[in-house]
Design a protein around this motif. Structure first.
Motif, PDB file in Angstrom:
ATOM      1  N   ALA A  42       0.787  -1.234   0.000  1.00  0.00           N
ATOM      2  CA  ALA A  42       0.000   0.000   0.000  1.00  0.00           C
ATOM      3  C   ALA A  42       0.821   1.288   0.000  1.00  0.00           C
ATOM      4  CB  ALA A  42      -0.975  -0.008   1.177  1.00  0.00           C
ATOM      5  N   PRO A  43       1.955   1.393   0.728  1.00  0.00           N
ATOM      6  CA  PRO A  43       2.713   2.649   0.704  1.00  0.00           C
ATOM      7  C   PRO A  43       3.331   2.963  -0.663  1.00  0.00           C
ATOM      8  CG  PRO A  43       3.257   1.397   2.678  1.00  0.00           C
ATOM      9  CD  PRO A  43       2.478   0.482   1.783  1.00  0.00           C
ATOM     10  N   TYR A  44       3.317   1.975  -1.585  1.00  0.00           N
ATOM     11  CA  TYR A  44       3.890   2.185  -2.923  1.00  0.00           C
ATOM     12  C   TYR A  44       2.872   1.938  -4.031  1.00  0.00           C
ATOM     13  CZ  TYR A  44       8.196   2.492  -0.373  1.00  0.00           C
ATOM     14  OH  TYR A  44       9.168   2.906   0.505  1.00  0.00           O
ATOM     15  N   ASP A  45       1.621   1.794  -3.644  1.00  0.00           N
ATOM     16  CA  ASP A  45       0.549   1.520  -4.603  1.00  0.00           C
ATOM     17  C   ASP A  45      -0.005   2.845  -5.130  1.00  0.00           C
ATOM     18  OD1 ASP A  45      -1.495   0.458  -6.097  1.00  0.00           O
ATOM     19  OD2 ASP A  45      -2.641  -0.317  -4.399  1.00  0.00           O
ATOM     20  N   ILE A  46       0.560   3.326  -6.223  1.00  0.00           N
ATOM     21  CA  ILE A  46       0.204   4.638  -6.779  1.00  0.00           C
ATOM     22  C   ILE A  46      -1.253   4.649  -7.240  1.00  0.00           C
ATOM     23  CG2 ILE A  46       0.712   6.357  -8.560  1.00  0.00           C
ATOM     24  CD1 ILE A  46       3.515   5.054  -8.796  1.00  0.00           C
ATOM     25  N   VAL A  47      -2.000   5.662  -6.804  1.00  0.00           N
ATOM     26  CA  VAL A  47      -3.352   5.865  -7.324  1.00  0.00           C
ATOM     27  C   VAL A  47      -3.475   7.196  -8.064  1.00  0.00           C
ATOM     28  CG1 VAL A  47      -4.478   4.348  -5.662  1.00  0.00           C
ATOM     29  CG2 VAL A  47      -4.148   6.764  -5.085  1.00  0.00           C
ATOM     30  N   HIS A  48      -2.506   8.080  -7.869  1.00  0.00           N
ATOM     31  CA  HIS A  48      -2.549   9.368  -8.560  1.00  0.00           C
ATOM     32  C   HIS A  48      -1.166   9.993  -8.584  1.00  0.00           C
ATOM     33  CE1 HIS A  48      -3.666  13.856  -8.692  1.00  0.00           C
ATOM     34  NE2 HIS A  48      -3.932  13.347  -9.872  1.00  0.00           N
ATOM     35  N   SER A  49      -0.747  10.509  -9.721  1.00  0.00           N
ATOM     36  CA  SER A  49       0.509  11.239  -9.802  1.00  0.00           C
ATOM     37  C   SER A  49       0.326  12.416 -10.756  1.00  0.00           C
ATOM     38  CB  SER A  49       1.652  10.334 -10.276  1.00  0.00           C
ATOM     39  OG  SER A  49       1.332   9.710 -11.490  1.00  0.00           O
ATOM     40  N   ALA A  65      -2.153   4.245  -2.059  1.00  0.00           N
ATOM     41  CA  ALA A  65      -3.289   3.630  -1.376  1.00  0.00           C
ATOM     42  C   ALA A  65      -3.085   3.547   0.132  1.00  0.00           C
ATOM     43  CB  ALA A  65      -3.541   2.228  -1.948  1.00  0.00           C
ATOM     44  N   GLY A  66      -1.841   3.504   0.580  1.00  0.00           N
ATOM     45  CA  GLY A  66      -1.547   3.448   2.012  1.00  0.00           C
ATOM     46  C   GLY A  66      -0.937   4.732   2.509  1.00  0.00           C
ATOM     47  N   LYS A  67      -0.104   4.644   3.544  1.00  0.00           N
ATOM     48  CA  LYS A  67       0.567   5.815   4.089  1.00  0.00           C
ATOM     49  C   LYS A  67       1.884   6.014   3.356  1.00  0.00           C
ATOM     50  CE  LYS A  67       2.228   7.958   8.349  1.00  0.00           C
ATOM     51  NZ  LYS A  67       2.453   7.805   9.812  1.00  0.00           N
ATOM     52  N   ALA A  68       2.013   7.107   2.639  1.00  0.00           N
ATOM     53  CA  ALA A  68       3.226   7.382   1.869  1.00  0.00           C
ATOM     54  C   ALA A  68       4.436   7.477   2.796  1.00  0.00           C
ATOM     55  CB  ALA A  68       3.068   8.670   1.075  1.00  0.00           C
ATOM     56  N   GLY A  69       5.524   6.821   2.401  1.00  0.00           N
ATOM     57  CA  GLY A  69       6.758   6.885   3.171  1.00  0.00           C
ATOM     58  C   GLY A  69       6.816   5.982   4.383  1.00  0.00           C
ATOM     59  N   ALA A  70       5.781   5.165   4.592  1.00  0.00           N
ATOM     60  CA  ALA A  70       5.718   4.347   5.809  1.00  0.00           C
ATOM     61  C   ALA A  70       6.648   3.141   5.774  1.00  0.00           C
ATOM     62  CB  ALA A  70       4.282   3.877   6.032  1.00  0.00           C
ATOM     63  N   LEU A  71       7.048   2.713   4.586  1.00  0.00           N
ATOM     64  CA  LEU A  71       7.871   1.513   4.456  1.00  0.00           C
ATOM     65  C   LEU A  71       9.231   1.870   3.869  1.00  0.00           C
ATOM     66  CD1 LEU A  71       7.978  -1.574   4.705  1.00  0.00           C
ATOM     67  CD2 LEU A  71       7.035  -1.712   2.385  1.00  0.00           C
TER      68      LEU A  71
END
Length: 242
Positions: A42-49, A65-71
């Protein structure tokens, strides 16, 4: 009988909520829209750029889709074979726009984390902290079939380089622009001398892992695992300000 003060308060609250919803929607409109995928973390699952410009500043935006930068990658304790996790905007901007040799490869803006080495000597940050780079990419079969690398600088070569080049033997720049994370969103504001080159550009969105060659020689830094490509095929369909 209704209380006029309560009615006014409710009306104001509704208006504020509507305004916030509109602002949120606007932040994620335009650019490249992508469906979430259960196959991507999810932290790398792009939904918009997207990339937009405000005056002479380019705003690089990505939502996941998840928390950006969390992983982040795990620390290995050594340079050779260590990993780099990244959020990347490949562009059609010529590398000369940020200080590299003209037509030297694909210019990409990247936000990266790597806990095993420091490539921001002019803007010190804790190892593993998220930070920004310009990189020039090109295909290299030594990295794998169809894989990209950060372009190497052969021994003895002295190509044109940005003033904030960190001294590594690759086409990389460490300009110090600070990434901002909030929930699923990552944004970086990057000033340009000539914003026209950005306004005319196309782009894509990519999340990926890179790895330093185990023997630390050419190719030094390969893209070894692409988590997701916003367009699906790296066709750079995004148009700035659209």
């Amino acid at each position: 009988m209704s209380n006029p003060a309560v009615s006014v308060s409710l009306a104001v609250a509704c208006a504020l909520m509507a305004g916030l919803a509109h602002a949120h929607d606007g932040a994620h409109t335009g650019g490249i829209q992508t469906q979430p995928s259960s196959a991507v973390k999810a932290p790398y699952d792009i939904v918009h750029s997207k990339i937009t410009t405000e005056g002479n500043v380019a705003v690089f935006h990505m939502h996941v889709a998840g928390k950006a930068g969390a992983l982040k990658p795990a620390k290995t304790g050594q340079l050779a074979g260590s990993a780099v996790f990244s959020y990347v905007w490949p562009t059609t901007i010529d590398p000369s726009a940020v200080g590299f040799e003209a037509k030297s490869g694909i210019l990409a803006f990247a936000v990266t984390s790597h806990p095993d080495f420091d490539d921001t000597p002019l803007f010190p940050a804790p190892l593993g902290a998220w930070h920004s780079h310009w990189v020039v990419l090109s295909p290299d079969e030594a990295c794998g079939k169809g894989a990209l690398k950060v372009v190497d600088i052969p021994p003895g070569n002295k190509p044109k380089l940005p003033k904030t080049w960190p001294g590594l033997p690759i086409l990389i720049d460490s300009p110090g622009w600070v990434p901002q994370f909030k929930g699923g969103t990552l944004e970086v504001r990057v000033p340009f001398d000539d914003i026209g080159v950005v306004n005319a550009a196309n782009f894509d969105g990519v999340t990926a892992a890179l790895k330093l060659n185990a023997s630390v020689h050419s190719p030094l830094l390969c893209v070894v695992d692409v988590f997701k490509v916003a367009s699906g095929d790296l066709s750079l369909p995004g148009k700035v300000n659209q």
